[in-house]
Design an enzyme around this catalytic site. Sequence first.
Site, PDB file in Angstrom:
ATOM      1  NE  ARG A  87      -6.501  -4.294 -13.083  1.00  0.00           N
ATOM      2  CZ  ARG A  87      -7.439  -5.226 -12.969  1.00  0.00           C
ATOM      3  NH1 ARG A  87      -7.868  -5.579 -11.788  1.00  0.00           N
ATOM      4  NH2 ARG A  87      -7.956  -5.785 -14.040  1.00  0.00           N
ATOM      5  CG  HIS A 105       9.874  -4.369  -7.094  1.00  0.00           C
ATOM      6  ND1 HIS A 105       8.615  -4.891  -6.852  1.00  0.00           N
ATOM      7  CD2 HIS A 105      10.765  -5.310  -6.706  1.00  0.00           C
ATOM      8  CE1 HIS A 105       8.747  -6.112  -6.338  1.00  0.00           C
ATOM      9  NE2 HIS A 105      10.031  -6.385  -6.237  1.00  0.00           N
TER      10      HIS A 105
HETATM   11  C1  GRF Z   1       6.209   0.387  -1.874  1.00  0.00           C
HETATM   12  O1  GRF Z   1       7.149  -0.370  -1.165  1.00  0.00           O
HETATM   13  C2  GRF Z   1       6.412   0.234  -3.353  1.00  0.00           C
HETATM   14  O2  GRF Z   1       7.751   0.126  -3.718  1.00  0.00           O
HETATM   15  C3  GRF Z   1       5.702  -1.062  -3.621  1.00  0.00           C
HETATM   16  O3  GRF Z   1       4.569  -1.042  -2.804  1.00  0.00           O
HETATM   17  C4  GRF Z   1       4.792  -0.179  -1.688  1.00  0.00           C
HETATM   18  C5  GRF Z   1       3.759   0.889  -1.766  1.00  0.00           C
HETATM   19  O4  GRF Z   1       3.858   1.804  -0.706  1.00  0.00           O
HETATM   20  N1  GRF Z   1       5.439  -1.232  -5.037  1.00  0.00           N
HETATM   21  P1  GRF Z   1       3.198   3.243  -0.801  1.00  0.00           P
HETATM   22  O5  GRF Z   1       1.749   3.035  -1.201  1.00  0.00           O
HETATM   23  O6  GRF Z   1       3.970   4.038  -1.809  1.00  0.00           O
HETATM   24  O7  GRF Z   1       3.318   3.793   0.578  1.00  0.00           O
END
Ligand code: GRF
Length: 212
Positions: A87, A105
């Site tokens: 969000r 990210h």
């Molecule tokens: C991860 O790839 C993170 O970098 C991105 O969204 C994904 C979330 O995965 N922002 P999780 O919920 O940590 O398994």
Amino acid sequence: MKSLVILISGRGSNMQALLEANLPARIAAVISNKPEAPGLEIARSRGYETIVLDQRSYPDREVFDQKLAEVIDAYAPDLVALAGFMRLLGGSFVSRYEGRLINIHPSLLPAFPGLHPHRQALKEGVKVHGCTVHFVTAETDRGPIIIQAAVQVIPSDTEETLAARVLQQEHRIYPEAVRWFMKDRLKLSDNSVEVSDADFDDSVLYSPGLSK
Ligand code: GRF
């Protein structure tokens, strides 16, 4: 001991990596903006405090951000870690936590910010892809970079296989970045982060590899 609040929206594998990393910090709470986030159960089952702030119950971003800040501030955490928190946060929220709000990210930022970074990477035909932990600033998926990990893009890769290879590295670099923060090893100035006593060498990742 310093403390950490983790924000999630979904699966929670990065949160789990943080919970299991034996960090030099107390994990005060895990907060989700989605009641159905599977990560909540992972945190609960390990005995961590969880809070749901269902974004649908708030009329707009400002009111949600305000409530989120109130909930976070009740724990007075030293650091807030976004771990798959899907969000966008408004400017006043971001500036309130300046220098103590970090994000992960799954791309080598500033390449491929926003949604579907793996799809973007495959579309552009890059040979090296990866992930980034950075301090959060007003611009989405920008801000001073703490650590990055790079992986090869393999010709047979799909979005899923590439995402899985990058995710393994996310789980390594996120706890490391938090550990450095908690040990006061990060010095933030303008748009760059200095990591004290960091290891650097002249190793190179070739992709594809050089001929033998
Ligand atoms: C991860 O790839 C993170 O970098 C991105 O969204 C994904 C979330 O995965 N922002 P999780 O919920 O940590 O398994």
